[in-house]
Design an enzyme around this catalytic site. Structure first.
Site, PDB file in Angstrom:
ATOM      1  CD1 TRP A 103      -1.962  -2.297   1.799  1.00 47.63           C
ATOM      2  CD2 TRP A 103      -2.921  -1.349   0.013  1.00 47.63           C
ATOM      3  NE1 TRP A 103      -2.932  -3.152   1.326  1.00 47.63           N
ATOM      4  CE2 TRP A 103      -3.532  -2.602   0.240  1.00 47.63           C
ATOM      5  CE3 TRP A 103      -3.364  -0.576  -1.057  1.00 47.63           C
ATOM      6  CZ2 TRP A 103      -4.560  -3.093  -0.569  1.00 47.63           C
ATOM      7  CZ3 TRP A 103      -4.385  -1.066  -1.868  1.00 47.63           C
ATOM      8  CH2 TRP A 103      -4.975  -2.306  -1.623  1.00 47.63           C
ATOM      9  CG  ASP A 175      -3.072   4.010   4.311  1.00 49.00           C
ATOM     10  OD1 ASP A 175      -4.097   3.814   4.985  1.00 49.00           O
ATOM     11  OD2 ASP A 175      -2.785   3.361   3.284  1.00 49.00           O
ATOM     12  CE  LYS A 199      -8.032  -2.641   5.108  1.00 51.36           C
ATOM     13  NZ  LYS A 199      -8.265  -3.891   4.382  1.00 51.36           N
TER      14      LYS A 199
HETATM   15  N1  PMP Z   1      -4.083   1.229   2.557  1.00 56.44           N
HETATM   16  C1  PMP Z   1      -4.077   0.124   3.309  1.00 56.44           C
HETATM   17  C2  PMP Z   1      -3.104   0.030   4.450  1.00 56.44           C
HETATM   18  C3  PMP Z   1      -4.962  -0.907   3.048  1.00 56.44           C
HETATM   19  O1  PMP Z   1      -4.947  -2.016   3.786  1.00 56.44           O
HETATM   20  C4  PMP Z   1      -5.880  -0.782   1.973  1.00 56.44           C
HETATM   21  C5  PMP Z   1      -6.911  -1.824   1.648  1.00 56.44           C
HETATM   22  N2  PMP Z   1      -6.692  -3.081   2.062  1.00 56.44           N
HETATM   23  C6  PMP Z   1      -5.818   0.390   1.198  1.00 56.44           C
HETATM   24  C7  PMP Z   1      -4.934   1.371   1.526  1.00 56.44           C
HETATM   25  C8  PMP Z   1      -6.748   0.584   0.025  1.00 56.44           C
HETATM   26  O2  PMP Z   1      -8.001   0.826   0.502  1.00 56.44           O
HETATM   27  P1  PMP Z   1      -9.285   0.957  -0.400  1.00 56.44           P
HETATM   28  O3  PMP Z   1      -9.589  -0.402  -0.927  1.00 56.44           O
HETATM   29  O4  PMP Z   1     -10.299   1.470   0.558  1.00 56.44           O
HETATM   30  O5  PMP Z   1      -8.991   1.909  -1.493  1.00 56.44           O
END
Ligand code: PMP
Length: 363
Positions: A103, A175, A199
């Site tokens: 991510w 994030d 989550k």
């Molecule tokens: N950042 C992290 C740390 C994540 O775990 C995730 C999704 N698993 C995301 C960003 C992306 O999130 P989204 O699917 O809501 O765009």
């Protein structure tokens, strides 16, 4: 009676049963209005109350003052990978990122694409297969950075920052999609926090962005309207139709956290949960092979490998039969991932730990 299942899905993920029951009981008639919250106008008093009280609960649980704006948006955390640099990466400036997993890599990729200056990688753990978080003295912090971005929990590789990095006067941005509100921390150290809800906060569809006033003031002008933090902040997240139902469920989850005793209480349970699983792993380190160095182990997503892929398959299918679902590792890394978000009860972690010990014995 529904079958007893413990939901270890990485997200969308387990929600508190009490919250789901409340949603169910209010679904057809929201607080005597005769209609469902799903049918309500986002301009109605009922939703305005949901909107403002959810913002207030975030500040209260996180110990933040009125100098932080809480925004609700669509687009997931992934949209924030773009909005952040569009708003806060000034022409010719530097934005610093720490690369601790997939991510973070995606956030960096977007910053390179849409940011207006240089992207500086303050540390990358890629060569070490994202098996640990860098130490403070490994971070190369450019003094002139417009912001310093970290991903507090690495959902896929299973490592988590166990300290808040010192970055001087640089606004710290995080994030927190996969560990927000899972433990008590000094949130005031951050100038901007964002997280997808699916989550620890509620269902998918809502993303929360928490931004300090001084950083908001620095956001770029002239951006496409919907991509500007100033638009959403200026209208209390009601510029356009927000994800009404998702925010409503987030409010219920925050109330649930508050009723547990707030973040200190939630942290205590989360500590006990991760201890149960890591202890089971550490009793048999040749069988349950953790993929992360102990000082960087995540409390939320615990990642491990078994001696063979066949054993992993067997583990997953027997676990599922025993009522433990969602334990498959991310497709990029394989193996097993135990996600222990807030709403997963301690009893679920205890029973899974017992299952792990029995599985080891039988295999
Ligand atoms: N950042 C992290 C740390 C994540 O775990 C995730 C999704 N698993 C995301 C960003 C992306 O999130 P989204 O699917 O809501 O765009």
């Amino acid at each position: 009676m529904a079958k007893q299942v413990y939901n270890f899905n990485p997200g969308p993920a387990v929600l508190p049963k009490d919250v789901l029951r409340q949603v169910q009981s209010e679904l057809l008639d929201y607080k005597g209005t005769g209609i469902s919250i799903l049918e309500s106008s986002h301009r109605a008093a009922e939703y305005e109350e949901v909107n403002s009280s959810t913002m207030k609960l975030f500040r209260e649980l996180m110990g933040l003052g009125d100098n932080y704006k809480v925004l609700f948006m669509g687009g997931g955390a992934s949209l924030q990978f773009d909005m952040l640099p569009m708003n806060l990466h000034p022409k010719g400036g530097t934005a610093a990122y720490v690369e601790t997993g997939s991510w973070a890599e995606k956030a960096i990729k977007e910053a390179k694409k849409v940011g207006n200056g240089t992207v500086h990688v303050a540390a990358s753990m890629k060569e070490e297969k994202f098996g640990r978080i860098p130490k403070q003295n490994e971070l190369k912090i450019p003094s002139e950075a417009a912001y310093f971005h970290i991903t507090t929990n690495n959902t896929i590789y299973g490592c988590q920052w166990q300290y808040v990095p010192e970055v001087g006067n640089i606004p710290l941005v995080s994030d927190m999609s996969s560990d927000i509100l899972s433990r008590d921390m000094d949130f005031k150290k951050f100038a901007l926090i964002y997280a997808g809800a699916q989550k620890n906060l509620g269902p998918s569809g809502a993303t929360v962005v928490i931004i300090r006033d001084d950083l908001l003031a620095k956001c770029a002008e002239g951006l496409p309207t919907m991509l500007s933090y100033k638009t959403h902040a200026g209208k209390d997240s009601l510029y356009n139709t927000p994800p009404v139902f998702a925010v409503y469920v987030v409010r219920l989850v925050l109330e649930w956290i508050k009723n547990q005793g707030g973040l200190k209480a939630v942290e205590k349970v989360n500590f006990a949960k991760k201890e149960r699983i890591y202890q089971a792993m550490d009793l048999h380190p040749d069988f349950y092979r953790g993929t992360v160095k102990p000082d960087s182990r995540s409390w939320m997503n615990l990642t491990l490998r078994l001696p063979s892929e066949d054993l992993e398959k067997k583990f997953l299918s027997e676990a599922k039969a025993a009522g433990f679902i969602g334990l498959k590792g991310h497709r990029d890394v394989g193996g097993i991932r135990v996600s222990l978000y807030n709403a997963l009860p301690l009893e679920g972690a205890e029973k899974l730990a017992a299952f792990m010990l029995a599985f080891k014995k039988a295999n």
